[in-house]
Structure formats: C-alpha cells, structure tokens
Design an enzyme around this catalytic site. Structure first.
Site, PDB file in Angstrom:
ATOM      1  N   CYS A 102       0.825  -1.215   0.000  1.00 44.14           N
ATOM      2  CA  CYS A 102       0.000   0.000   0.000  1.00 44.14           C
ATOM      3  C   CYS A 102       0.858   1.263   0.000  1.00 44.14           C
ATOM      4  O   CYS A 102       0.667   2.148  -0.826  1.00 44.14           O
ATOM      5  CB  CYS A 102      -0.932  -0.005   1.213  1.00 44.14           C
ATOM      6  SG  CYS A 102      -1.822   1.538   1.404  1.00 44.14           S
ATOM      7  N   LYS A 134       0.344   5.287  -6.155  1.00 42.25           N
ATOM      8  CA  LYS A 134      -0.649   5.274  -7.254  1.00 42.25           C
ATOM      9  C   LYS A 134      -1.555   6.499  -7.175  1.00 42.25           C
ATOM     10  O   LYS A 134      -1.775   7.192  -8.155  1.00 42.25           O
ATOM     11  CB  LYS A 134      -1.445   3.969  -7.184  1.00 42.25           C
ATOM     12  CG  LYS A 134      -2.538   3.738  -8.186  1.00 42.25           C
ATOM     13  CD  LYS A 134      -3.873   4.348  -7.886  1.00 42.25           C
ATOM     14  CE  LYS A 134      -4.512   3.983  -6.583  1.00 42.25           C
ATOM     15  NZ  LYS A 134      -5.083   2.673  -6.505  1.00 42.25           N
ATOM     16  N   TYR A 144      -8.352  -3.703 -11.659  1.00 41.11           N
ATOM     17  CA  TYR A 144      -8.117  -2.428 -11.000  1.00 41.11           C
ATOM     18  C   TYR A 144      -6.808  -1.799 -11.513  1.00 41.11           C
ATOM     19  O   TYR A 144      -6.759  -0.653 -11.890  1.00 41.11           O
ATOM     20  CB  TYR A 144      -7.857  -2.628  -9.509  1.00 41.11           C
ATOM     21  CG  TYR A 144      -8.975  -2.807  -8.543  1.00 41.11           C
ATOM     22  CD1 TYR A 144      -9.335  -1.794  -7.665  1.00 41.11           C
ATOM     23  CD2 TYR A 144      -9.627  -4.025  -8.427  1.00 41.11           C
ATOM     24  CE1 TYR A 144     -10.302  -1.975  -6.701  1.00 41.11           C
ATOM     25  CE2 TYR A 144     -10.605  -4.220  -7.460  1.00 41.11           C
ATOM     26  CZ  TYR A 144     -10.938  -3.186  -6.598  1.00 41.11           C
ATOM     27  OH  TYR A 144     -11.898  -3.373  -5.651  1.00 41.11           O
ATOM     28  N   GLU A 186      -6.469   1.517 -13.769  1.00 41.56           N
ATOM     29  CA  GLU A 186      -6.005   2.735 -13.096  1.00 41.56           C
ATOM     30  C   GLU A 186      -4.751   3.290 -13.774  1.00 41.56           C
ATOM     31  O   GLU A 186      -4.651   4.486 -14.032  1.00 41.56           O
ATOM     32  CB  GLU A 186      -5.706   2.439 -11.617  1.00 41.56           C
ATOM     33  CG  GLU A 186      -6.970   2.160 -10.822  1.00 41.56           C
ATOM     34  CD  GLU A 186      -6.732   1.900  -9.331  1.00 41.56           C
ATOM     35  OE1 GLU A 186      -7.694   2.004  -8.569  1.00 41.56           O
ATOM     36  OE2 GLU A 186      -5.590   1.588  -8.942  1.00 41.56           O
ATOM     37  N   HIS A 197     -27.543  20.661  -2.983  1.00 37.29           N
ATOM     38  CA  HIS A 197     -27.622  21.215  -4.330  1.00 37.29           C
ATOM     39  C   HIS A 197     -26.666  22.385  -4.495  1.00 37.29           C
ATOM     40  O   HIS A 197     -26.537  23.189  -3.576  1.00 37.29           O
ATOM     41  CB  HIS A 197     -29.066  21.668  -4.563  1.00 37.29           C
ATOM     42  CG  HIS A 197     -29.307  22.136  -5.959  1.00 37.29           C
ATOM     43  ND1 HIS A 197     -29.369  21.260  -7.034  1.00 37.29           N
ATOM     44  CD2 HIS A 197     -29.497  23.383  -6.447  1.00 37.29           C
ATOM     45  CE1 HIS A 197     -29.587  21.969  -8.136  1.00 37.29           C
ATOM     46  NE2 HIS A 197     -29.666  23.246  -7.819  1.00 37.29           N
ATOM     47  N   GLU A 240     -26.444  14.420  -5.480  1.00 37.19           N
ATOM     48  CA  GLU A 240     -27.837  14.649  -5.074  1.00 37.19           C
ATOM     49  C   GLU A 240     -28.773  13.722  -5.842  1.00 37.19           C
ATOM     50  O   GLU A 240     -29.877  13.416  -5.387  1.00 37.19           O
ATOM     51  CB  GLU A 240     -28.239  16.115  -5.253  1.00 37.19           C
ATOM     52  CG  GLU A 240     -28.328  16.594  -6.681  1.00 37.19           C
ATOM     53  CD  GLU A 240     -28.723  18.079  -6.771  1.00 37.19           C
ATOM     54  OE1 GLU A 240     -29.807  18.429  -6.291  1.00 37.19           O
ATOM     55  OE2 GLU A 240     -27.929  18.869  -7.316  1.00 37.19           O
TER      56      GLU A 240
END
Ligand code: NDP
Length: 451
Positions: free
Chosen positions: A42, A50, A177, A181, A434, A439
């Site tokens: 990680c 990343k 992934y 990516e 908003h 929303e």
C-alpha cells in the site's frame, strides 16, 4: 513453556504493522520481521504512490478546463523526474512513520526475511531462531507475469514508480483495477496508452452499466482499449517491444505493463512443511478468525487472498488481536465493503451489482447518467452515473454504484447508509445537497427497470 515473544509478525505492511502495534499496546511482547521496506504494498508500491500519480495525471485536463473557465497561463508540461523525486521522498517519510510506530510501541523489528521452522519458531535469514506463542503471517502479495513467450520484456506495477523516463507509448495488459487505473494515469501524463483485455468488458465483477461507462470514458479520454484481445508473444525491438496479439496484429510499444493479477507471498515460508493448508494460488487458508490449520499460526491480508484491500487487511489484523489477545473472539466482517477504483473517471461501489442482485431476488434499478456541470461548462462530453439497486421485497438498497470525479469520497458516505440497511425511502427522505452530482442519489423517483 516460555517463549521469546507473545507474538511474532512476519511482514511489515498494513495488516502486519497494525496487528503488531495494537497487540503491543495490549502489553504483550511483540516482534516483527520485514525483508523489504516498511509499509508494504500500500505505502511503497500501491495505493499511496498510485493515488499521488492519479493526482499528478489529472492536472493536464484541469489546465485545459481552466482555460475554458477564463484562465490564461503559459504552456503546461509535466516533469517526471521532478515528480518522481518528490514521490520517493514522500514514501521515505511514510516508511519512517511506520518504523516509528513500531519502535515507539516497543515492537522489536528484524530487517530480514523470516520463515517458520515449527509452529512456535521463526527462523531469520541470518539463522537466528526466535520462539513465539503466536505467529502472524502478513506477507502480502506480488504481481505475476502471465507466463507467455517474451513476457520477461514487460514490467509490472512495482516498476512504474521507478521508470527513468516516461515511455512515449505503452501497452497495458489486463482489465482489472491495476491495469485500468494505470491506463488513466499514464494517459493523463501524456503517454500514448493501449490496453488489451482478454474479456468482453474491463473491471469484471463490477456492475455492468458502471464499468461500461468507465470504459467508454477512458476511450473518449484517448486510451486505445481493445477488448477480447491479449498478447500471444513478445520480442525485443530496439529499445522497445514488438507484440503479437490474438487479434492478428503486430505492434511496437516502448513499454509493456502486465497487470494480470497478483499472487500471495507464501513461497519459502515453510508453511506447507508445517502442514498449514494452502489454496490453489498458494494463499493461506484461514477461518473467520484468521486462524490457519495450525492453531498457533494466523494470517491476515493479501496473503490469505480474501478481499485484497488495505483497510480489510487492517481490520483483519485488529480482529486477530481482539480475538487472541483480548479474549473476545471477533470474526472479520467482509460484507458490504465500499471500494473505489481510481480510474478516470473514478468508480465507487458498495454492495451487489445489478447482475448479482437480480440472480438473488426481484429488484428495482434506479439510474441516472448525465453530463456534470463542471466539465460540461468547460465544453466536455464527460458523463457520470449514479445507480441504486433496490430489493422489491424489503426496499433495502442492495447496491450503490457511482462513476464520477470524487466517486471514492462519495461511496465512503453512501456505504454507511447501505451498511446500516437503508431503504430506498430512507435515501428519498434525505434532502438533496444542491448543486452536486451525488444529489441524484436521493432524487431518483422512478425505477428505470425492474428485474
Ligand atoms: P485483478 O485480478 O483485478 O485483474 C487481473 C486482470 O488481468 C484481469 O482483467 C484478468 O482477466 C487479467 N488476466 C489475468 N491473467 C491473464 C492472462 N494470463 N492473460 C491476460 N490477462 C490476464 O488484479 P489486479 O492486479 O488488477 O489487482 C489485484 C488486486 O489488488 C485487486 O483485486 C484489488 O483487490 C487490489 N487493488 C485495489 C485497488 C483499489 O482499491 N483501488 C487498486 C489496485 C489493486 P479476467 O478478468 O479475464 O480474469
């Protein structure tokens, strides 16, 4: 019987470091061995570098959009060595923090490889043996090459962060992934990106409509995606690589990046010799409490190949400590894990895809895809997607899928509602914020289809 340590952790990544720290805070005597850099995949060669590269890659488009909003500035150009230097300085800083966490909590560290000699003994690379009441395997995983002729000419995600210079062109192989990516990242940094994926649509396993939009937008952003296509063989061609593909083409690329999956790091750990059950990919088989078939040995994180995500490894490490050192048996909850894929556009998802849900029960699908205000004003055709999959019987939201800039941030919050068992009506009772993209999640009145 007395042991050198109460707990010996093998592996200094997210899961191992968290378990070691939390156990040490319980007052138990802990040691940890790491052969490489602290922080694991990680921090050193995954999520963190990343994500910083994602940020770096987004500025080209932001710069163009800024002009559409009335800004003027000179030519913008990306300086890879400048960025790479800062990136590695940041990774050094983070590694220091990880080492410090262990030291300040009294965890004894050994900067070397370790293997199991017996159910209570760890042997270090220098031959020293240490005994422990409990041993935790947290050795993670690593990328694998697909095993086709010439694949040694390719690189993996581990290598991207160390490139001397950015290639002019790259072929990315895979549709998961990592492949998707890096396709967005390198495209944003100005590399001509081609992506070959052997299946019918990238990001297999995710909601069809969501991954379809991600792929469409990636193509619109200039990535040359070839579906139903993969590499047959590769040959050296000057500084580059000549690639024969299953679609009958032969093309030259400066670099080829294989993102064709990862395997658990269990080689040479002495696990099979001890009778610890391993799976087909070499993963350590564990029960709900992360215990292996040898009771004194537990395993957490990618080495168990359950859900290969950093926060899950951390949860598994903490549940292990809760179970073993606090006398509170805690299974790891792998249900309804929100996750983000940092493609461009980003995808955030929690729960079941429409395809999975409708196999289980009758569902209503609420979905809206539209051009968001910010990029639409700048003259772009980008579209985003907000989607809810709802149980017709219980009205619960079974799945939420978002494709939009910032989808990772949005899905963290929507994930709380879905994890709590919110119904469609709970979403509807919530007043819209908003003007935002998200929303839409609380304003979709009628289902687009039932299934
Ligand atoms: P994935 O398993 O997700 O994807 C591997 C891809 O390579 C798939 O598209 C697969 O195709 C393809 N593939 C596999 N073998 C071959 C082959 N022999 N020839 C051609 N194509 C092949 O692995 P990744 O490496 O992308 O990611 C590993 C894990 O890391 C992820 O599952 C995820 O858990 C984690 N991760 C999470 C991230 C995040 O949270 N944002 C980011 C990066 C990684 P097919 O679909 O047909 O099997």
């Amino acid at each position: 019987m007395s042991f050198d340590y109460d707990l010996f952790v093998i592996g200094g990544g997210s899961g191992g470091v968290r378990a070691a720290r939390v156990a040490a805070q319980e007052g138990v005597k802990v040691a940890l061995a790491e052969e490489d850099r602290y922080g694991g995949t990680c921090v050193i060669r995954g999520c963190v570098p990343k994500k910083l590269m994602v940020f770096a890659s987004e500025y080209a488009r932001l710069g163009e959009d800024a002009r559409a909003y009335g800004w003027t500035f000179g030519e913008i150009a990306f300086d890879w060595p400048h960025f790479r230097g800062k990136l590695h300085a940041e990774l050094d800083r983070l590694e220091g923090i990880y080492r410090n966490i262990l030291a300040s909590n009294g965890v004894q560290t050994y900067d070397q490889r370790a293997r199991l000699a017996d159910p209570h003994t760890v042997e270090l690379a220098d031959g020293t043996r240490k005994t422990a009441r409990h041993i935790l395997i947290a050795t993670g995983g690593r990328p694998v090459l697909p095993g086709l002729p010439g694949d040694e000419l390719g690189i993996t995600s581990d290598d991207v962060f160390h490139l001397d210079k950015l290639p002019g062109s790259i072929l990315i192989v895979g549709g998961g992934y990592i492949a998707s990516e890096f396709a967005g990242i390198l495209n944003g940094l100005g590399v001509a990106v081609t992506q070959y994926y052997r299946g019918a649509q990238i990001l297999r396993g995710f909601d069809d409509e969501a991954r379809g939009l991600v792929c469409e937008e990636m193509c619109q952003n200039g990535i040359d995606v070839h579906l139903g296509t993969t590499v047959m063989e590769m040959h050296k061609d000057g500084d580059g690589v000549r690639v024969k593909a299953t679609n009958g083409t032969e093309r030259r690329f400066d670099k080829v990046l294989f993102a064709t999956g990862r395997v658990p790091n269990t080689d040479g750990l002495g696990l099979a010799e001890l009778g610890i059950d391993l799976g087909r990919k070499g993963e350590v088989i564990v029960d709900a409490y992360s215990q292996t078939s040898v009771p004194s040995v537990h395993a957490v994180g990618d080495v168990t190949d359950r859900v290969n995500l950093t926060p899950v490894a951390i949860r598994e490490g903490m549940a292990f400590v809760e179970t073993v050192f606090r006398g509170n048996p805690t299974p790891v909850d792998h249900a309804l894990i929100p996750t983000a894929i940092f493609t461009q556009p980003e995808m955030g998802t929690v729960g079941l895809s429409e395809e999975e849900a409708r196999e289980i029960e009758p569902v209503e699908v609420y979905c809206n895809s539209f051009r968001p205000m910010q990029t639409s004003f700048a003259g772009r055709d980008d579209r985003v997607l907000m989607k809810l999959v709802v149980s017709r019987a219980t009205r619960k939201v079974l799945g939420c899928h978002i494709v939009a800039p910032g989808a990772g941030e949005m899905i963290q919050l929507a994930g709380i509602a879905v994890k709590m068992g919110a119904t469609k009506e709970d979403f509807d009772r919530t007043v819209a914020v908003h003007p935002t993209m998200s929303e839409e999640l609380v304003t979709m009145k009628s289902p687009v289809r039932t299934a």
